[in-house]
Design a protein around this motif. Structure first.
Motif, mmCIF file in Angstrom:
data_model
loop_
_atom_site.group_PDB
_atom_site.id
_atom_site.type_symbol
_atom_site.label_atom_id
_atom_site.label_comp_id
_atom_site.label_asym_id
_atom_site.label_seq_id
_atom_site.Cartn_x
_atom_site.Cartn_y
_atom_site.Cartn_z
ATOM 1 N N ILE A 12 20.192 35.314 17.613
ATOM 2 C CA ILE A 12 21.719 35.832 18.074
ATOM 3 C C ILE A 12 22.287 35.894 19.375
ATOM 4 O O ILE A 12 23.598 35.033 19.836
ATOM 5 C CB ILE A 12 21.148 37.191 18.348
ATOM 6 N N CYS A 13 21.535 35.435 20.566
ATOM 7 C CA CYS A 13 21.836 34.997 22.068
ATOM 8 C C CYS A 13 22.778 33.598 21.696
ATOM 9 O O CYS A 13 23.737 33.232 22.360
ATOM 10 C CB CYS A 13 21.195 34.631 23.274
ATOM 11 N N SER A 14 22.327 32.846 20.850
ATOM 12 C CA SER A 14 22.600 31.755 20.975
ATOM 13 C C SER A 14 23.370 31.693 20.414
ATOM 14 O O SER A 14 24.519 30.496 20.183
ATOM 15 C CB SER A 14 21.435 30.361 20.310
ATOM 16 N N TYR A 15 24.070 32.343 18.979
ATOM 17 C CA TYR A 15 25.450 32.433 18.752
ATOM 18 C C TYR A 15 26.331 32.971 19.218
ATOM 19 O O TYR A 15 27.387 32.913 18.958
ATOM 20 C CB TYR A 15 24.724 32.397 17.355
ATOM 21 N N PHE A 146 25.531 22.864 26.931
ATOM 22 C CA PHE A 146 25.837 24.204 27.213
ATOM 23 C C PHE A 146 25.057 25.412 27.080
ATOM 24 O O PHE A 146 24.212 25.537 26.840
ATOM 25 C CB PHE A 146 27.467 24.838 26.783
ATOM 26 N N ILE A 147 25.325 26.301 28.417
ATOM 27 C CA ILE A 147 23.766 27.176 28.854
ATOM 28 C C ILE A 147 24.086 28.540 28.724
ATOM 29 O O ILE A 147 25.124 28.693 29.839
ATOM 30 C CB ILE A 147 23.189 26.625 29.835
ATOM 31 N N ASP A 148 24.061 29.031 28.070
ATOM 32 C CA ASP A 148 24.531 30.532 27.709
ATOM 33 C C ASP A 148 24.217 31.618 28.608
ATOM 34 O O ASP A 148 22.567 32.142 28.167
ATOM 35 C CB ASP A 148 24.784 31.271 26.251
ATOM 36 N N ILE A 149 24.523 31.806 29.272
ATOM 37 C CA ILE A 149 23.809 32.714 30.490
ATOM 38 C C ILE A 149 23.765 33.829 29.492
ATOM 39 O O ILE A 149 22.896 34.998 30.177
ATOM 40 C CB ILE A 149 24.760 32.794 31.681
ATOM 41 N N LYS A 150 25.416 34.612 29.821
ATOM 42 C CA LYS A 150 25.338 35.934 29.503
ATOM 43 C C LYS A 150 26.391 36.638 28.295
ATOM 44 O O LYS A 150 27.612 35.543 28.980
ATOM 45 C CB LYS A 150 25.226 37.222 30.532
ATOM 46 N N LYS A 151 26.275 36.759 27.139
ATOM 47 C CA LYS A 151 27.878 37.113 26.492
ATOM 48 C C LYS A 151 28.926 36.159 26.626
ATOM 49 O O LYS A 151 29.822 36.230 26.381
ATOM 50 C CB LYS A 151 27.933 38.381 26.470
ATOM 51 N N GLY A 152 28.756 34.501 26.431
ATOM 52 C CA GLY A 152 29.206 33.477 26.419
ATOM 53 C C GLY A 152 29.661 33.230 27.093
ATOM 54 O O GLY A 152 30.256 32.369 26.882
ATOM 55 N N PHE A 153 29.040 33.704 28.528
ATOM 56 C CA PHE A 153 29.704 33.447 29.840
ATOM 57 C C PHE A 153 28.259 32.349 30.200
ATOM 58 O O PHE A 153 27.304 32.241 29.936
ATOM 59 C CB PHE A 153 29.541 33.852 30.678
#
Length: 198
Positions: A12-15, A146-153
């Motif tokens: 879920i976090c990755s998407y 791309f590294i997703d740190i938090k909520k698309g940022f």
């Protein structure tokens, strides 16, 4: 069961950064200042470089994003003999991105950009000041992670790409010409940018 829940949360976090219908805002800022001197010839020069590459896109598919991009670059060199060199580049165009989740918080993507490019060179010495103007188009392909740190940022990491440009040149002497260049810097450069999906 705990392992399955952990895998589900990571998926879920990755998407979270790759949802259809979201707006992508990203950019890179580069600044470099250096001073060089040669004790044998008493030669000295200062160089200041600034680059800004913003992008805004719309994610119309789970893996595809389209949008607009710009590039503003300034490079200035001052020598102790009074000679000065300035190089300014302005580019504006569109880009198409294909992205693929690698797992967890990591995604890979590639941007294909096409647009208008303008370059202006200014040379100043003891004799006078000279301008060279060039304009034309560019095509660039840039892969990145791309590294997703938090909520698309997150952070974008790139190690170069392939760029082609075709420019029409107007020289200070009144002469004209054309310059076509194909440039690849895979593994020769490294840049970090930030992005956010809304």
């Amino acid at each position: 069961m705990k392992k399955m829940l952990l895998i589900l949360v990571l998926a879920i976090c990755s998407y979270a950064n790759a949802q259809k219908g979201s707006i992508l805002v990203m950019g890179n800022v580069t600044f470099n200042s250096q001073k060089n001197s040669n004790s044998n010839s008493n030669a000295e020069n200062k160089q200041n470089y600034f680059g800004f590459q913003p992008k805004v896109g719309y994610q119309f598919h789970e893996n595809w994003t389209a949008g607009i991009e710009a590039d503003i670059t300034s490079n200035k060199q001052d020598f102790n003999d009074g000679t000065q060199f300035k190089d300014r580049i302005y580019a504006f165009g569109g880009f198409l991105r294909y992205s693929k989740t690698l797992g967890g918080i990591f995604s890979a993507y590639a941007d294909l950009g096409v647009g208008y490019k303008n370059k202006k060179e200014t040379n100043k010495n003891a004799i006078g000041q000279y301008y060279n103007d060039s304009d034309g188009f560019y095509v660039g392909l840039t892969p990145a992670i791309f590294i997703d740190i938090k909520k698309g940022f997150g952070l974008n990491f790139s190690i170069g790409g392939i760029n082609y440009s075709a420019l029409n040149n107007d020289y200070a002497s009144g002469a004209t010409g054309k310059t076509k260049s194909l440039y690849s810097n895979f593994g020769q450069s490294f840049s970090v940018g930030i992005s956010k999906n809304f």
